[in-house]
Design a protein around this motif. Structure first.
Motif, PDB file in Angstrom:
ATOM      1  N   UNK A   1       0.642  -1.251   0.163  1.00 27.12           N
ATOM      2  CA  UNK A   1       0.087   0.094  -0.188  1.00 27.12           C
ATOM      3  C   UNK A   1       0.936   1.180   0.056  1.00 27.12           C
ATOM      4  N   UNK A   2       0.616   2.202  -0.956  1.00 28.11           N
ATOM      5  CA  UNK A   2       1.383   3.131  -1.133  1.00 28.11           C
ATOM      6  C   UNK A   2       0.400   4.625  -0.759  1.00 28.11           C
ATOM      7  N   UNK A   3       0.840   5.275   0.652  1.00 28.78           N
ATOM      8  CA  UNK A   3      -0.132   6.405   1.187  1.00 28.78           C
ATOM      9  C   UNK A   3       0.763   7.577   1.016  1.00 28.78           C
TER      10      UNK A   3
ATOM     11  N   UNK B   1       4.262   2.018   2.348  1.00 23.60           N
ATOM     12  CA  UNK B   1       5.012   2.978   2.162  1.00 23.60           C
ATOM     13  C   UNK B   1       4.427   4.434   2.154  1.00 23.60           C
ATOM     14  N   UNK B   2       4.851   5.262   3.157  1.00 23.39           N
ATOM     15  CA  UNK B   2       4.151   6.376   3.529  1.00 23.39           C
ATOM     16  C   UNK B   2       5.145   7.369   2.728  1.00 23.39           C
ATOM     17  N   UNK B   3       4.814   8.494   2.120  1.00 25.76           N
ATOM     18  CA  UNK B   3       5.390   9.671   1.558  1.00 25.76           C
ATOM     19  C   UNK B   3       4.741  10.798   1.875  1.00 25.76           C
ATOM     20  N   UNK B   4       5.670  11.730   2.310  1.00 29.08           N
ATOM     21  CA  UNK B   4       5.265  13.017   2.928  1.00 29.08           C
ATOM     22  C   UNK B   4       6.297  13.955   2.386  1.00 29.08           C
TER      23      UNK B   4
ATOM     24  N   UNK C   1      -4.828   8.617  -0.909  1.00 28.80           N
ATOM     25  CA  UNK C   1      -4.278   9.814  -0.890  1.00 28.80           C
ATOM     26  C   UNK C   1      -4.763  10.398   0.345  1.00 28.80           C
ATOM     27  N   UNK C   2      -3.942  11.004   1.087  1.00 26.36           N
ATOM     28  CA  UNK C   2      -4.349  11.441   2.493  1.00 26.36           C
ATOM     29  C   UNK C   2      -3.736  12.926   2.562  1.00 26.36           C
TER      30      UNK C   2
END
Length: 510
Positions: free
Chosen positions: A10-12, A32-35, A191-192
């Motif tokens: 899951x890509x967040x 994987x969380x992208x910020x 998408x968050x």
């Protein structure tokens, strides 16, 4: 050359409470969380002051919380979704407490709860008066960093989506801090990306939140719900800051009152609930007082007074930084963009209308906020629906089709962004009319013709075009040329292509 990597899981995109709730709930699937910013920075969740609404008290019930949510939403709330949110409220607060969120407790260990506008019960769980968002995010961040299934990568800014031949979402394109684009494919994308506060010159949210996730999803064809409904917090502290510090609604719950420059209370002339009227009513009242030259101030001298440093330390520090001592002086206030009720339409598990794409938090439209979000329901929605999106995304099988094209939004130069922000506050703000909204749309047309279509301009266009199309006043959307509320309450469901078609028809008619 663009680098491409494959994430098997899951890509967040986004590391606010919705993103981290989704990441934690997706276990044991790899996440994987992208910020763009460092963890616990650049997200509205960490700035939330009031707390989390939940039916935790003996005199309360989820059905009452849901009913208040529906009433505040001015006819547009999805009642089933509101009940789902309320039913999971107490569980969500306790889960965050178990992660270490230090909610205020009474002598018996119960949650201290405060009363906020449009709630029929005191049900807002707080942390040190006005530090709920920061404390909750600290707890969620620690849990995410400790989770073996979660990887967090910062310094990556969303620039586009990867699509298959049928329009399904198979990944994202991000800009790296050191330069260059990176394509990441995944089994599911969540998408968050937060709200649209950065589209407004007057905002209480991180200014980098400019609706890119919403705009890019719309460019890809996602169904968008209620984009015209923007909530303006009545009591941003008016000390010339961008973004404006917030004077939490909990102050009014504690008895603080609104006065004009002459020291006269004015809310009793606008609504029988006075300072505890719904936010849109209070925001318009303050706007009207300021336009009339009478000024607006939040007077907490009697309600809080000497207890400010302990009970509301964030507000106290913000006031002092602007030369105001709220213990002995009223606080100058003004409405500012605070929350976007609209967003990417999702079901109860965060699924959007595009295969492979989920959304959670402020960029999503679950139907729980309607035309006017009930106070302190935002962190709750992020936690409850973020977790549900994480579970559903983790159960998504690997797609049968691969990404075949990328949709990248044009970047808008910073000078143009600042011009847009001024225009949005002026023409799509607390009070709107056809003349201002038409002027705003022409400006968006001009900017797009010069710089190209991107997420920022697409998000702004959705707000302005749907505000122009709604010929009534309801909740956070107030039209001075259509001040009455229509007896026929209808939500807005729209695609960006529909908005483009309306624009072409409007231009042809001019």
């Amino acid at each position: 050359m663009t680098e491409r990597i494959r994430h098997d899981g899951v890509l967040i995109v986004g590391a606010g409470l919705a993103g981290l709730s989704a990441a934690l709930a997706a276990a044991p699937r790899k996440v994987l969380v992208l910020t763009g910013a460092a963890l616990n920075h650049g997200c509205s969740s960490a700035w939330a002051q009031g707390g989390m609404a939940a039916a935790l008290g003996a005199d309360d019930a989820a059905a009452l919380h849901a009913a208040d949510t529906v009433a505040a939403g001015a006819g547009l709330v999805d009642a089933a979704m509101a009940r789902l949110l309320a039913d999971h409220g107490a569980e969500a607060v306790r889960a965050l407490a178990d992660l270490g969120a230090p909610f205020d407790r009474d002598a018996h260990g119960g949650f201290v709860q405060s009363l906020e506008a449009a709630h029929s019960r005191a049900r807002v769980a707080r942390v040190k008066g006005d530090q709920a968002g920061h404390a909750i995010m600290e707890a969620a961040s620690r849990a995410a960093l400790a989770a073996s299934h979660i990887e967090i990568r910062s310094g990556l800014r969303l620039r586009g989506l990867l699509l298959d031949a049928a329009g399904g979402v198979r990944g994202v394109v991000v800009a790296q801090d050191h330069g260059g684009l990176l394509e990441i494919t995944a089994s599911a994308v969540v998408l968050a990306t937060g709200g649209i506060g950065g589209l407004y010159a007057d905002t209480t949210t991180p200014p980098e939140l400019r609706g890119e996730g919403l705009g890019l999803a719309a460019m890809a064809g996602a169904l968008i719900g209620d984009p015209e409904f923007v909530q303006f917090h009545p009591t941003a502290i008016d000390i010339g800051r961008d973004p404006a510090p917030l004077a939490t609604e909990a102050l009014r719950g504690e008895g603080a009152v609104l006065i004009n420059a002459a020291g006269e209370r004015f809310m009793t002339g606008y609504h029988p609930d006075a300072e505890l009227a719904p936010r849109d009513v209070v925001a318009r009242a303050i706007h009207a007082e300021r336009i009339a030259g009478r000024g607006a101030f939040l007077d907490a001298r009697e309600a809080v007074g000497d207890h400010f440093p302990v009970e509301f330390p964030t507000v106290f520090a913000a006031c002092l930084s602007g030369g105001i001592d709220p213990r002995i002086q009223p606080i100058p206030v003004a409405p500012a963009c605070h929350y976007h009720m609209g967003g990417i339409v999702t079901d109860a598990d965060g699924r959007s209308s595009l295969d492979g794409l989920f959304a959670a938090g402020e960029c999503a439209s679950t139907g729980v906020h309607g035309a006017n979000r009930l106070a302190s329901n935002s962190l709750l929605e992020a936690a409850v629906f973020g977790a549900r999106a994480g579970v559903a995304a983790a159960q998504t099988p690997d797609p049968a089709t691969q990404a075949t094209r990328r949709l990248i939004g044009a970047d808008l130069p910073e000078a143009a962004v600042q011009d847009l922000r001024q225009a949005m506050s002026r023409d799509a703000g607390v009070v709107r009319d056809a003349e201002g909204l038409t002027r705003l749309l022409r400006m968006i047309d001009d900017l797009q013709a010069t710089h190209g279509r991107g997420g920022v301009l697409s998000a702004a266009r959705l707000v302005a075009a749907c505000a122009l199309a709604r010929h009534e006043s309801r909740g956070g959307h107030f039209r001075s040329d259509f001040p009455q509320t229509s007896p026929d309450a209808k939500r807005t469901f729209v695609n960006l292509a529909d908005v483009d078609q309306d624009a072409r028809l409007r231009i042809a008619a001019e």
